[in-house]
Design a protein around this motif. Sequence first.
Motif, mmCIF file in Angstrom:
data_model
loop_
_atom_site.group_PDB
_atom_site.id
_atom_site.type_symbol
_atom_site.label_atom_id
_atom_site.label_comp_id
_atom_site.label_asym_id
_atom_site.label_seq_id
_atom_site.Cartn_x
_atom_site.Cartn_y
_atom_site.Cartn_z
ATOM 1 N N ALA A 1 0.808 -1.082 -0.049
ATOM 2 C CA ALA A 1 0.024 0.138 0.010
ATOM 3 C C ALA A 1 1.017 1.138 0.077
ATOM 4 O O ALA A 1 2.004 1.427 0.133
ATOM 5 C CB ALA A 1 -0.751 -0.240 1.206
ATOM 6 N N ASP B 1 -4.457 6.001 2.463
ATOM 7 C CA ASP B 1 -5.211 4.565 2.319
ATOM 8 C C ASP B 1 -5.387 4.232 0.956
ATOM 9 O O ASP B 1 -6.485 4.495 0.386
ATOM 10 C CB ASP B 1 -6.446 4.900 3.200
ATOM 11 C CG ASP B 1 -7.056 3.621 3.389
ATOM 12 O OD1 ASP B 1 -6.442 2.409 2.695
ATOM 13 O OD2 ASP B 1 -8.312 3.273 3.877
ATOM 14 N N GLY C 1 -4.212 1.208 -2.033
ATOM 15 C CA GLY C 1 -3.544 0.277 -2.527
ATOM 16 C C GLY C 1 -2.641 0.296 -3.774
ATOM 17 O O GLY C 1 -2.705 1.132 -4.527
ATOM 18 N N ALA D 1 -6.035 -1.152 -0.332
ATOM 19 C CA ALA D 1 -5.362 -1.066 0.870
ATOM 20 C C ALA D 1 -6.379 -1.522 2.198
ATOM 21 O O ALA D 1 -7.550 -1.070 1.896
ATOM 22 C CB ALA D 1 -4.993 0.359 1.442
#
Length: 265
Positions: A69, A74, A76, A83
Amino acid sequence: MAEYLQPEQMGKVGYEGKLNKQVMTLPEILKNNGYRTYIAGKWHLGGSDDSLPNARGFDRSFVLVPGGADHFKDQGLFQGYPAKYKEDGQVAKLPKDFYSTDFYTDKILSYLKDDRKKDQPFFAYVAYKAPHWPLQAPDAYLNKYKGAYQDGYDAIRQKRLNKQIELGLIPKNTKANNPFADKLPSWDKLTPAQKAEQTKTMQVYAAMIDNLDHNVGRILDQLEKSGELDNTIVMFMSDNGAESSTPESLPVNSIDRVTEQVGPA
């Protein structure tokens, strides 16, 4: 490595994509013997309720569930694997000032300080994601390495070799070993743009390592202040060091997808 399971591997023993139940984990064993057990960092051993840290022996946990991540937010890195952060098995949100290495350290320090009875033994696993890509570091650490590594990898390799010879660590007649000599160009063969990219990459990598070193020191400092350092076994391990690939090169990703996720370099 659930992200890479092939059709012929599905359902086969050893390809579960998560930590199986054939053995007890170290925190399960220690918890049964009176230890408090903690983890903060990357998990990547399964995301189902029965395979999260709180189901595998950890009293307290804050983890990034998938394999990668963004370090600051936040987001991914793997297509189809956003994430996902969980604390004690529940969905967790990140603070606005999140940087993975700093935050995981904060969590472990809070668990050690506030979650134990006096003199209760502990097992703490800090699974830092740094210096795994994406290469990202706080500005304060990046600024320390401005102007560094501009001589290029050939010169730096030789300089480090010379220093080891000078210190008596290796024999005087030792020559630099470059197994990629016939696969990668020498520094003087790179274009200015390529040199700039390689230099910047190394600067960010060094900044991430510097920050990691600082945070390990924070943990040791707290143990020293609490009088527990001399009664604590500390193990530092690294899986594969610097990551040689990039998110764009992974088969689960496409260039367009990665650009959307992490933005331009």
